[in-house]
Motif scaffolding. Structure first.
Motif, mmCIF file in Angstrom:
data_model
loop_
_atom_site.group_PDB
_atom_site.id
_atom_site.type_symbol
_atom_site.label_atom_id
_atom_site.label_comp_id
_atom_site.label_asym_id
_atom_site.label_seq_id
_atom_site.Cartn_x
_atom_site.Cartn_y
_atom_site.Cartn_z
ATOM 1 N N ALA A 1 0.847 -1.193 0.000
ATOM 2 C CA ALA A 1 0.000 0.000 0.000
ATOM 3 C C ALA A 1 0.876 1.234 0.000
ATOM 4 C CB ALA A 1 -0.914 0.019 1.224
ATOM 5 N N ILE A 2 0.415 2.237 -0.723
ATOM 6 C CA ILE A 2 1.069 3.542 -0.753
ATOM 7 C C ILE A 2 0.054 4.565 -0.254
ATOM 8 C CG2 ILE A 2 2.200 5.284 -2.185
ATOM 9 C CD1 ILE A 2 2.541 2.976 -4.311
ATOM 10 N N ILE A 3 0.386 5.236 0.831
ATOM 11 C CA ILE A 3 -0.459 6.324 1.322
ATOM 12 C C ILE A 3 0.099 7.614 0.738
ATOM 13 C CG2 ILE A 3 -1.313 7.592 3.315
ATOM 14 C CD1 ILE A 3 -1.032 5.041 4.948
ATOM 15 N N LEU A 4 -0.724 8.314 -0.006
ATOM 16 C CA LEU A 4 -0.299 9.515 -0.714
ATOM 17 C C LEU A 4 -0.444 10.740 0.195
ATOM 18 C CD1 LEU A 4 -2.033 8.582 -4.061
ATOM 19 C CD2 LEU A 4 0.408 8.376 -3.507
ATOM 20 N N LEU B 1 -3.722 4.785 8.239
ATOM 21 C CA LEU B 1 -2.882 3.631 8.581
ATOM 22 C C LEU B 1 -3.670 2.582 9.352
ATOM 23 C CD1 LEU B 1 0.383 5.490 9.594
ATOM 24 C CD2 LEU B 1 0.221 3.722 7.820
ATOM 25 N N ALA B 2 -4.450 3.023 10.331
ATOM 26 C CA ALA B 2 -5.240 2.080 11.135
ATOM 27 C C ALA B 2 -6.250 1.319 10.283
ATOM 28 C CB ALA B 2 -5.942 2.824 12.267
ATOM 29 N N ARG B 3 -6.789 1.973 9.266
ATOM 30 C CA ARG B 3 -7.782 1.333 8.390
ATOM 31 C C ARG B 3 -7.157 0.314 7.448
ATOM 32 N NH1 ARG B 3 -13.403 2.186 8.860
ATOM 33 N NH2 ARG B 3 -13.626 3.861 10.378
ATOM 34 N N ILE B 4 -5.989 0.642 6.890
ATOM 35 C CA ILE B 4 -5.445 -0.258 5.865
ATOM 36 C C ILE B 4 -4.415 -1.254 6.385
ATOM 37 C CG2 ILE B 4 -5.940 1.345 3.988
ATOM 38 C CD1 ILE B 4 -2.885 1.854 3.853
ATOM 39 N N GLN B 5 -3.787 -0.976 7.527
ATOM 40 C CA GLN B 5 -2.728 -1.858 8.019
ATOM 41 C C GLN B 5 -3.188 -3.318 8.148
ATOM 42 O OE1 GLN B 5 -2.223 -3.406 11.237
ATOM 43 N NE2 GLN B 5 -0.264 -4.206 10.501
ATOM 44 N N PRO B 6 -4.396 -3.593 8.650
ATOM 45 C CA PRO B 6 -4.810 -4.996 8.745
ATOM 46 C C PRO B 6 -5.076 -5.664 7.388
ATOM 47 C CG PRO B 6 -6.181 -3.577 10.148
ATOM 48 C CD PRO B 6 -5.375 -2.688 9.252
ATOM 49 N N GLN B 7 -5.148 -4.862 6.332
ATOM 50 C CA GLN B 7 -5.533 -5.387 5.026
ATOM 51 C C GLN B 7 -4.357 -5.641 4.085
ATOM 52 O OE1 GLN B 7 -9.048 -3.461 3.213
ATOM 53 N NE2 GLN B 7 -9.010 -2.036 4.951
ATOM 54 N N VAL B 8 -3.153 -5.189 4.457
ATOM 55 C CA VAL B 8 -2.018 -5.262 3.533
ATOM 56 C C VAL B 8 -0.781 -5.845 4.208
ATOM 57 C CG1 VAL B 8 -2.882 -3.318 2.164
ATOM 58 C CG2 VAL B 8 -1.234 -2.897 4.005
ATOM 59 N N ASP B 9 0.229 -6.145 3.395
ATOM 60 C CA ASP B 9 1.461 -6.752 3.889
ATOM 61 C C ASP B 9 2.611 -5.766 4.003
ATOM 62 O OD1 ASP B 9 0.652 -9.772 3.728
ATOM 63 O OD2 ASP B 9 -0.052 -8.841 1.878
ATOM 64 N N GLU B 10 2.513 -4.636 3.335
ATOM 65 C CA GLU B 10 3.559 -3.624 3.342
ATOM 66 C C GLU B 10 2.905 -2.261 3.148
ATOM 67 O OE1 GLU B 10 7.563 -2.561 0.743
ATOM 68 O OE2 GLU B 10 5.833 -3.391 -0.323
ATOM 69 N N LEU C 1 -11.926 4.701 5.546
ATOM 70 C CA LEU C 1 -11.909 3.694 4.483
ATOM 71 C C LEU C 1 -12.504 2.364 4.962
ATOM 72 C CD1 LEU C 1 -8.353 4.479 3.103
ATOM 73 C CD2 LEU C 1 -10.520 4.818 1.880
ATOM 74 N N PRO C 2 -13.163 1.615 4.065
ATOM 75 C CA PRO C 2 -13.819 0.375 4.472
ATOM 76 C C PRO C 2 -12.835 -0.753 4.802
ATOM 77 C CG PRO C 2 -14.160 0.779 2.125
ATOM 78 C CD PRO C 2 -13.438 1.967 2.677
ATOM 79 N N ALA C 3 -13.260 -1.642 5.685
ATOM 80 C CA ALA C 3 -12.441 -2.770 6.118
ATOM 81 C C ALA C 3 -12.246 -3.805 5.020
ATOM 82 C CB ALA C 3 -13.065 -3.419 7.355
ATOM 83 N N ASP C 4 -13.092 -3.782 3.997
ATOM 84 C CA ASP C 4 -12.960 -4.750 2.894
ATOM 85 C C ASP C 4 -12.422 -4.098 1.615
ATOM 86 O OD1 ASP C 4 -15.215 -3.240 2.259
ATOM 87 O OD2 ASP C 4 -16.449 -4.974 1.713
ATOM 88 N N LEU C 5 -11.779 -2.951 1.739
ATOM 89 C CA LEU C 5 -11.298 -2.214 0.579
ATOM 90 C C LEU C 5 -10.350 -3.055 -0.272
ATOM 91 C CD1 LEU C 5 -11.178 0.565 -0.899
ATOM 92 C CD2 LEU C 5 -9.169 1.071 0.501
#
Length: 192
Positions: A8-11, A39-48, A104-108
């Protein structure tokens, strides 16, 4: 997380003009920087996770993630940050999100990566409430060479670059999940 690893890239590299020139990712929202909510929203969804930023780099590094800077001088728009991230990520599938979308949604990731894994698209774009959100996308890392060429030719529009590739638009039911906080008054009224 999905079976395939996701970066993931946070812009967070924009000029923040509508936020009075402030670095939007570091603007406080509910006592934490906006980027911390993302970060809190996407961290559980990605590996990096990488953060694309052009100023206050040490503040972003202090959050514990890698930070990349645009290769272009000035604020050249979100695609410059996407390219910086694509040149640095480890995985083939890459999520991009702006630093100012704290709900952002948990299933994004799960929903956006599905058409890519099925070979139906190279880019998947989020849509909600009748509005597409081009910067909230999943793309294949191998598109970095084409993106570099597009930027070198003077292209800056996200949707125009995306239209050069096979895309899928993924509809989400909750439009509030994609509200971005662009201006100081948005911080007290996040429903948009």
């Amino acid at each position: 997380m999905t079976a395939s690893p996701i970066s993931a890239i946070i812009l967070a590299g924009g000029a923040g003009q509508r936020m009075g020139g402030q670095d939007k990712g570091l603007v406080k929202f509910h006592d934490r920087p906006l980027v911390a909510h993302v970060l809190a929203r996407i961290q559980p969804q990605v590996d990096e996770i990488l953060i694309s930023a052009n100023r206050n780099l040490e503040d972003y590094r202090a959050l514990g993630y890698g930070v990349v800077k645009d290769a272009f001088d000035g604020f050249e728009g979100p695609l410059a940050g996407v390219l910086a991230g694509l040149n640095s990520v480890r995985h083939d599938w890459v999520l991009t999100v702006p630093c100012d979308t704290p709900q952002l949604p948990a299933d994004l990731v799960q929903r956006l990566v599905a058409p890519l894994l099925a070979g139906q698209a190279e880019i998947a774009i989020a849509s909600a409430g009748g509005r597409t959100h081009p910067v909230i996308m999943m793309c294949a890392r191998h598109l970095k060479d084409d993106l570099n060429q597009y930027l070198a030719e003077g292209g800056r529009a996200v949707h125009a670059w995306q239209s050069r590739h096979m895309t899928a638009t993924i509809e989400f039911a909750d439009a509030a999940a994609f509200v971005n906080l662009n201006q100081p008054e948005d911080l007290s009224n996040p429903e948009g």
